[in-house]
Structures are given as C-alpha cells and as structure tokens.
Scaffold this motif. Structure first.
Motif, PDB file in Angstrom:
ATOM      1  N   PRO A  43       0.796  -1.226   0.000  1.00  0.00           N
ATOM      2  CA  PRO A  43       0.000   0.000   0.000  1.00  0.00           C
ATOM      3  C   PRO A  43       0.826   1.272   0.000  1.00  0.00           C
ATOM      4  O   PRO A  43       0.348   2.316  -0.460  1.00  0.00           O
ATOM      5  CB  PRO A  43      -0.837  -0.122   1.273  1.00  0.00           C
ATOM      6  N   VAL A  44       2.042   1.223   0.517  1.00  0.00           N
ATOM      7  CA  VAL A  44       2.896   2.411   0.475  1.00  0.00           C
ATOM      8  C   VAL A  44       3.236   2.754  -0.974  1.00  0.00           C
ATOM      9  O   VAL A  44       3.164   3.911  -1.391  1.00  0.00           O
ATOM     10  CB  VAL A  44       4.178   2.210   1.308  1.00  0.00           C
ATOM     11  N   GLU A  83      -6.655   2.242   2.900  1.00  0.00           N
ATOM     12  CA  GLU A  83      -7.729   2.074   1.913  1.00  0.00           C
ATOM     13  C   GLU A  83      -7.578   3.098   0.801  1.00  0.00           C
ATOM     14  O   GLU A  83      -7.395   4.289   1.065  1.00  0.00           O
ATOM     15  CB  GLU A  83      -9.098   2.242   2.567  1.00  0.00           C
ATOM     16  N   LEU A  84      -7.642   2.627  -0.450  1.00  0.00           N
ATOM     17  CA  LEU A  84      -7.679   3.488  -1.626  1.00  0.00           C
ATOM     18  C   LEU A  84      -9.105   3.483  -2.151  1.00  0.00           C
ATOM     19  O   LEU A  84      -9.673   2.412  -2.381  1.00  0.00           O
ATOM     20  CB  LEU A  84      -6.712   2.985  -2.700  1.00  0.00           C
ATOM     21  N   ARG A 111      -8.947  -2.267   0.060  1.00  0.00           N
ATOM     22  CA  ARG A 111      -8.486  -2.226   1.451  1.00  0.00           C
ATOM     23  C   ARG A 111      -7.269  -3.131   1.637  1.00  0.00           C
ATOM     24  O   ARG A 111      -7.289  -4.311   1.261  1.00  0.00           O
ATOM     25  CB  ARG A 111      -9.602  -2.666   2.401  1.00  0.00           C
ATOM     26  N   TYR A 112      -6.228  -2.575   2.222  1.00  0.00           N
ATOM     27  CA  TYR A 112      -5.030  -3.327   2.592  1.00  0.00           C
ATOM     28  C   TYR A 112      -5.028  -3.477   4.113  1.00  0.00           C
ATOM     29  O   TYR A 112      -5.192  -2.491   4.841  1.00  0.00           O
ATOM     30  CB  TYR A 112      -3.761  -2.591   2.187  1.00  0.00           C
ATOM     31  N   SER A 113      -4.825  -4.694   4.606  1.00  0.00           N
ATOM     32  CA  SER A 113      -4.749  -4.955   6.041  1.00  0.00           C
ATOM     33  C   SER A 113      -3.454  -5.694   6.338  1.00  0.00           C
ATOM     34  O   SER A 113      -3.121  -6.674   5.651  1.00  0.00           O
ATOM     35  CB  SER A 113      -5.942  -5.799   6.509  1.00  0.00           C
ATOM     36  N   ASP A 131      -2.541  -8.088   3.319  1.00  0.00           N
ATOM     37  CA  ASP A 131      -3.655  -8.705   2.614  1.00  0.00           C
ATOM     38  C   ASP A 131      -4.433  -7.600   1.908  1.00  0.00           C
ATOM     39  O   ASP A 131      -4.610  -6.504   2.449  1.00  0.00           O
ATOM     40  CB  ASP A 131      -4.584  -9.434   3.592  1.00  0.00           C
ATOM     41  N   ARG A 132      -4.905  -7.904   0.715  1.00  0.00           N
ATOM     42  CA  ARG A 132      -5.646  -6.914  -0.068  1.00  0.00           C
ATOM     43  C   ARG A 132      -6.982  -7.497  -0.484  1.00  0.00           C
ATOM     44  O   ARG A 132      -7.071  -8.660  -0.864  1.00  0.00           O
ATOM     45  CB  ARG A 132      -4.837  -6.515  -1.309  1.00  0.00           C
TER      46      ARG A 132
END
Length: 220
Positions: free
Chosen positions: A33-34, A191-192, A205-207, A214-215
C-alpha cells in the motif's frame, strides 16, 4: 423577494464527483500500500491537485473523545506516514495518551481518497530537529512564536510575536525549539477509494498480517 434557499436545499443541489475521474484496475495496484499511495500521490501532483499533501489527522484523547484537523504530510518513510507538530498542541497530548491515529487524503479533481490508520510513534530528537531546520525561515518563526491552545488577546500580539521570532531565526538560523515533534503513523490498514460518476465506487483495502499485507475489495 425570492426566499433564500435553506442550507439543506443548497446542500442537496450541490454537485458531487465533478472531476475527471480516472478508471482504476484494482488488480493492477501494487501489493504494497505504500507503493500504491506513492503512485496515487504522484498522479495527484501531476494532475495539479491543490495541496495534495494536506490530510485530515484524527486522534482521540484518553477518554476516547475524538478530534480532527488538517495537517501536512512531511514524509513517507520506513512504511510510515510522518507529520510534524508542537508538543504543546492538543494532537500531541492525544497521541501521547492514546497512541493511534487515522489519516485521510481527499483529492477532489480525481475523486480519490486514501485512508490510513495505525499506531503512532514519536521520532527521535535528531530527526525532529532536522525537520524543523528544513523549513523556511518564516515557517520556523511562526512555530517559535506559537503558543498552541493559549488564549490570544489580539492579532497584533501574534504579529508582534512572529516578528520577534523571525529576528531570533535570523540571528540564530540553527535554533530549534525543544517542543518540535515528528510523529509517524505505522499503518495497519490502508484504503484506496476511487469515486465513480455512476456511484460504483471502488474500495481497495489493505490490512497488515504480520510482515505482509492482505488486499481485498470492499463494497462502497
């Protein structure tokens, strides 16, 4: 005389998602996500989004009372989103008492939001000082003159204090206040969000799961 519309009528009549909204293939987004944020940030700058580094910072105090304000992103380093503040400010007190925060970026011309949430940590004094000295003389003077949260008797008092602080900066350009801080939000969720004219908005959503992400897609 024609009656003025009520606030509700104004709000209902205002358009939304009026920008040039790009299409996004969620399966082509980076797994990290970065990296995904950096790609979207570059796109926002390239599209001429005003002040794309402005973000809403949400905190809560020890009693759970929330507060939110707009601050500027200073850096994204070691997987964390970094911003600066003064130790006397309410957000610093909140973060010391309840070390979690949430960030939201909104890039209206692209119909995009990025949400970041996670634990926070205070960076070391050397990094804080280096950040302060990278700022313009005017920005340093304003920070030196500030008394966050204290009552201000008049605008003239503030102008005078900033003028005195600017003279101090000019005399001692290496001056750093002991209260200057850098905080890093170490995300465990990102979250994008891509808006759509037909309201089929995209949420990715990335967790964080240990050392990996996890995406998934979420309903808007």
């Amino acid at each position: 005389m024609v009656p003025r519309p009520t606030l509700r009528e104004w709000l209902r009549g205002l358009p939304a998602l009026t920008g040039d909204l790009p299409e996004v293939d969620p399966y082509a987004l980076p797994a990290d996500p970065v990296q995904a944020f950096e790609e979207w940030f570059v796109a926002a700058v390239s599209a001429g989004v005003p002040e794309p580094h402005a973000m809403t910072l949400a905190t809560a105090d020890a009693g759970g009372r929330p507060a939110a304000r707009v601050v500027l992103l200073t850096d994204v380093a070691d997987g964390a989103w970094v911003f600066s503040t003064d130790a006397r400010a309410g957000k610093s007190r909140d973060l010391a008492a309840n070390p979690r925060a949430a960030l939201t970026f909104y890039w209206q011309p692209l119909g995009r939001q990025v949400r970041v949430a996670g634990a926070v940590r205070l960076l070391d004094p050397e990094e804080c000082a280096a950040d302060f000295l990278r700022r313009s003389p005017s920005a340093r003077a304003a920070a030196l003159a500030s008394r966050p949260g204290e009552p201000l008797r008049s605008v003239e008092d503030m102008v005078a204090a900033v003028g005195e602080a600017r003279a101090r900066v000019d005399r001692d350009p290496r001056l750093v206040p002991s209260t200057w801080q850098l905080w890093a939000v170490e995300a465990d969720e990102v979250e994008l969000w891509q808006g759509d004219h037909d309201r089929a908005h995209l949420r990715v959503r990335y967790s964080r799961d240990g050392d990996r992400w996890d995406r998934r897609l979420d309903w808007p």
